[in-house]
Design a protein around this motif. Structure first.
Motif, PDB file in Angstrom:
ATOM      1  N   VAL A 130     -34.380   5.927   7.245  1.00 26.55           N
ATOM      2  CA  VAL A 130     -33.517   5.062   6.460  1.00 26.55           C
ATOM      3  C   VAL A 130     -33.356   3.610   7.119  1.00 26.55           C
ATOM      4  CG1 VAL A 130     -31.096   4.660   5.495  1.00 26.55           C
ATOM      5  CG2 VAL A 130     -32.137   6.970   5.341  1.00 26.55           C
ATOM      6  N   GLY A 131     -33.492   3.801   8.375  1.00 26.74           N
ATOM      7  CA  GLY A 131     -33.377   2.472   9.162  1.00 26.74           C
ATOM      8  C   GLY A 131     -31.903   2.502   9.831  1.00 26.74           C
ATOM      9  N   MET A 132     -31.163   3.431   9.689  1.00 26.99           N
ATOM     10  CA  MET A 132     -29.795   3.750  10.375  1.00 26.99           C
ATOM     11  C   MET A 132     -29.400   5.002  10.617  1.00 26.99           C
ATOM     12  SD  MET A 132     -27.770   2.206   7.117  1.00 26.99           S
ATOM     13  CE  MET A 132     -28.673   0.793   6.773  1.00 26.99           C
ATOM     14  N   THR A 133     -28.369   5.342  11.286  1.00 25.14           N
ATOM     15  CA  THR A 133     -27.927   6.527  11.419  1.00 25.14           C
ATOM     16  C   THR A 133     -27.015   7.056  10.432  1.00 25.14           C
ATOM     17  OG1 THR A 133     -25.725   5.964  12.670  1.00 25.14           O
ATOM     18  CG2 THR A 133     -27.773   6.336  14.085  1.00 25.14           C
ATOM     19  N   PRO A 134     -26.642   8.427   9.969  1.00 26.76           N
ATOM     20  CA  PRO A 134     -26.099   8.815   8.891  1.00 26.76           C
ATOM     21  C   PRO A 134     -24.536   8.142   9.033  1.00 26.76           C
ATOM     22  CG  PRO A 134     -27.192  10.785   9.790  1.00 26.76           C
ATOM     23  CD  PRO A 134     -27.252   9.477  10.914  1.00 26.76           C
ATOM     24  N   LYS A 135     -23.864   7.852  10.120  1.00 30.62           N
ATOM     25  CA  LYS A 135     -22.511   7.352  10.247  1.00 30.62           C
ATOM     26  C   LYS A 135     -22.829   5.726   9.639  1.00 30.62           C
ATOM     27  CE  LYS A 135     -18.795   6.127  13.792  1.00 30.62           C
ATOM     28  NZ  LYS A 135     -18.775   5.006  13.144  1.00 30.62           N
ATOM     29  N   ASP A 136     -23.805   4.998  10.292  1.00 31.80           N
ATOM     30  CA  ASP A 136     -23.885   3.793   9.766  1.00 31.80           C
ATOM     31  C   ASP A 136     -24.113   3.696   8.448  1.00 31.80           C
ATOM     32  OD1 ASP A 136     -25.794   2.620  12.891  1.00 31.80           O
ATOM     33  OD2 ASP A 136     -23.396   2.840  12.513  1.00 31.80           O
ATOM     34  N   TYR A 137     -24.919   4.629   7.789  1.00 32.61           N
ATOM     35  CA  TYR A 137     -25.022   4.684   6.327  1.00 32.61           C
ATOM     36  C   TYR A 137     -23.918   4.768   5.482  1.00 32.61           C
ATOM     37  CZ  TYR A 137     -27.321   5.734   1.848  1.00 32.61           C
ATOM     38  OH  TYR A 137     -27.566   5.793   0.535  1.00 32.61           O
ATOM     39  N   ARG A 138     -23.079   5.691   6.173  1.00 31.27           N
ATOM     40  CA  ARG A 138     -21.759   6.119   5.173  1.00 31.27           C
ATOM     41  C   ARG A 138     -20.941   4.864   5.425  1.00 31.27           C
ATOM     42  NH1 ARG A 138     -18.856  11.830   6.606  1.00 31.27           N
ATOM     43  NH2 ARG A 138     -20.147  12.337   4.464  1.00 31.27           N
ATOM     44  N   ASP A 139     -20.846   4.421   6.581  1.00 29.46           N
ATOM     45  CA  ASP A 139     -19.812   2.971   6.731  1.00 29.46           C
ATOM     46  C   ASP A 139     -20.122   1.989   6.149  1.00 29.46           C
ATOM     47  OD1 ASP A 139     -19.461   3.852  10.390  1.00 29.46           O
ATOM     48  OD2 ASP A 139     -18.556   4.453   8.669  1.00 29.46           O
TER      49      ASP A 139
END
Length: 541
Positions: A524-533
């Motif tokens: 995705v290019g980002m962590t799960p946390k960054d994606y949810r944020d």
């Protein structure tokens, strides 16, 4: 030269026999003369002569008692009884002891010579028979592996009855086959780019080395292996489990053979896997399927394991037997190009023209070709999809033509239609299997133990062929596709739920949250946390 001894208590007889007979001239060496049976027996035990000439009446041990000891312990020693007792009872006893001759005294030197020549002739014949038998046994021992291979080749190529199979398996020391068996056939593609200094010698050595690997890997499973006269390597894999287990064993064995030959010998083999049969008598069906799978090498390339189930599925009905007009035509129809098939038809028609056979013979030959094509269709195309070519497959249609040229043009049309139908069906079958695999992945993606082997067992395809067609159809490998499905499901959960990251990882099939996070960022290019944020920010919450 045979060894002989004389046993007689009369010294004059012994001296007379020694001095009046040229023993060597008659093929004998006189090694001793004895006055009684006891002394003679000691000499016999030590020297083991070939011939004993003995009187009956002697002190300590008479001639018949001596003959009895000789018959019991050294039955190959010839015994001649010379006696002055003309009594039937003695003759009867001598016969029971298998004495070679029972001769009444007096006997002339000429008669003795004739007797020696007769005995020597008998001994020569016996020795020749023993030597011949020994030679035959030696030849049989040397030929045993070849005889075993020829039997196994007949078993899979022609088929044998139950009684002969059981008898030959016992003779060759082969364990009986289990309830399910499958034939696996390996054929060397070529010998790569290596330079062969002595071509014939090196080729034979490389074939031997390949079969050595084939045989060594087979020893780990319940497998019979042999080579055919066409230099193919054949394995009969058998087992008591369900068909999936037997197929998995066969695919694992074939893949390991293919890999080791490529790795250690630097050339490649293609391996065909047939269908499972339920008894040894039915092995020709599995062997034929394995050979048919090998034919697809032309279509899919070298260095592969090809299963007839992958390529043609299970036949819905028993196929017709092979007919005689050039097996290459049916093979090309199934795996080659239309141009190649048409070239074969042109060649076959040209041969018929050259032969100048009667027109009825030509019609019969064409009917055989049509039957072979119908056989190919029954093997490959489901019954509900045969309708588009039925009108062209009527056996009587050949009789409406007046020349071989007309038959040639018609046959080319038939073959073209058959090849188109087979190609469409093959694509349909493969697409169906890939669709089943995708459905299985999307249904079971949460299983962290999901593997390529598990998926291949579900769709009943070998891992080698499945990997090839799966990537052709999806553009991704199995692992890439599974990862994509899991990450897509994880994105949905990140958007629609407040689940913790480790809970989401577990929900989509990853037991290790850190590994899930690494894969997610890579995809995705980002962590799960960054994606949810980011989702929260975009929605304004």
């Amino acid at each position: 030269m045979y060894k002989a001894i004389i046993v007689d208590d009369e010294a004059v007889v012994r001296v007379g026999l020694k001095n009046t007979i040229n023993w060597q001239e008659h093929g004998f060496e006189l090694t001793g003369d004895y006055a009684n049976g006891r002394d003679a027996w000691e000499a016999i035990e030590q020297d083991k002569p070939d011939l004993v000439i003995s009187d009956i009446s002697m002190p300590f041990m008479d001639g018949l008692e001596l003959a009895g000891l000789i018959t019991a312990s050294y039955p190959y020693i010839k015994v001649i009884i010379l006696t002055g007792y003309d009594e039937f009872e003695y003759a009867q006893q001598a016969l029971r002891l298998k004495v070679s001759d029972f001769v009444l005294k007096p006997i002339t030197a000429r008669e003795i010579r004739q007797l020696l020549d007769k005995v020597r002739s008998e001994m020569d014949e016996e020795r020749q028979r023993r030597e011949d038998l020994s030679r035959l046994q030696s030849q049989l021992k040397q030929s045993f592996p070849i005889l075993k291979e020829r039997f196994l080749e007949r078993l899979v190529a022609v088929g044998l009855g139950r009684a002969e199979i059981e008898d030959r398996f016992a003779y060759f020391g082969l364990a009986p086959l289990a309830a399910g068996s499958v034939a696996v056939v390996a054929d060397i593609d070529d010998f790569g780019d290596r330079e062969l200094l002595s071509y014939e010698h090196d080729v034979e050595f490389l074939r031997f080395a390949a079969f050595d690997i084939f045989e060594e890997i087979a020893e780990r499973d319940r497998t019979i292996v042999f080579r055919t006269r066409e230099e193919r390597m054949v394995a009969i894999i058998t087992g008591e489990g369900d068909e999936n287990d037997i197929y998995e064993t066969a695919f694992r064995y074939a893949e390991e053979v293919r890999h080791h030959i490529e790795k250690f010998l630097s050339f490649t083999v293609t391996i065909g896997v047939g269908r499972i049969v339920q008894s040894a008598e039915l092995l020709p069906g599995s062997y034929k399927g394995a050979l048919s799978a090998l034919d697809y090498r032309f279509l899919h390339g070298k260095n592969r394991v090809l299963s007839i189930l992958d390529l043609e599925g299970q036949p819905e009905a028993a196929s017709l037997p092979n007919l005689s007009w050039d097996r290459k035509l049916v093979s090309t129809v199934k795996t080659g190009s239309i141009r190649e098939a048409q070239d074969l038809i042109e060649h076959g028609i040209a041969e018929l023209k050259k032969s100048r056979v009667p027109i009825e013979t030509c019609f019969l030959q064409m009917q055989k070709v049509v039957l072979s094509l119908m056989n190919a269709i029954q093997e490959v195309v489901p019954h509900d999809r045969e309708g588009s070519i039925d009108s062209q497959m009527m056996l009587m249609e050949v009789y409406r033509f007046k020349t071989l040229d007309e038959i040639e043009a018609w046959l080319k049309q038939v073959v073209s239609a058959v090849m188109t139908e087979i190609a469409d069906n093959r694509n349909h079958f493969t697409n169906t299997q890939i669709h089943r695999a995708i459905e299985y992945i999307e249904t079971n993606y949460a299983n962290d133990k999901m593997s390529l082997q598990e998926l291949c067992r579900h769709v009943l395809m070998s891992s080698s062929y499945f990997s090839l067609v799966f990537k052709q159809n999806t553009g991704e490998t199995f692992v890439e596709y599974l990862t994509g499905v899991r990450i897509a499901k994880a994105k949905e959960l990140l958007q629609s739920t407040g689940m913790k990251f480790y809970e989401i990882a577990e929900q989509v099939g990853y037991a290790d949250p850190n590994y899930f996070s690494i894969l997610f960022k890579k995809r995705v290019g980002m962590t799960p946390k960054d994606y949810r944020d980011r989702l929260a920010k975009e929605s304004g919450t």
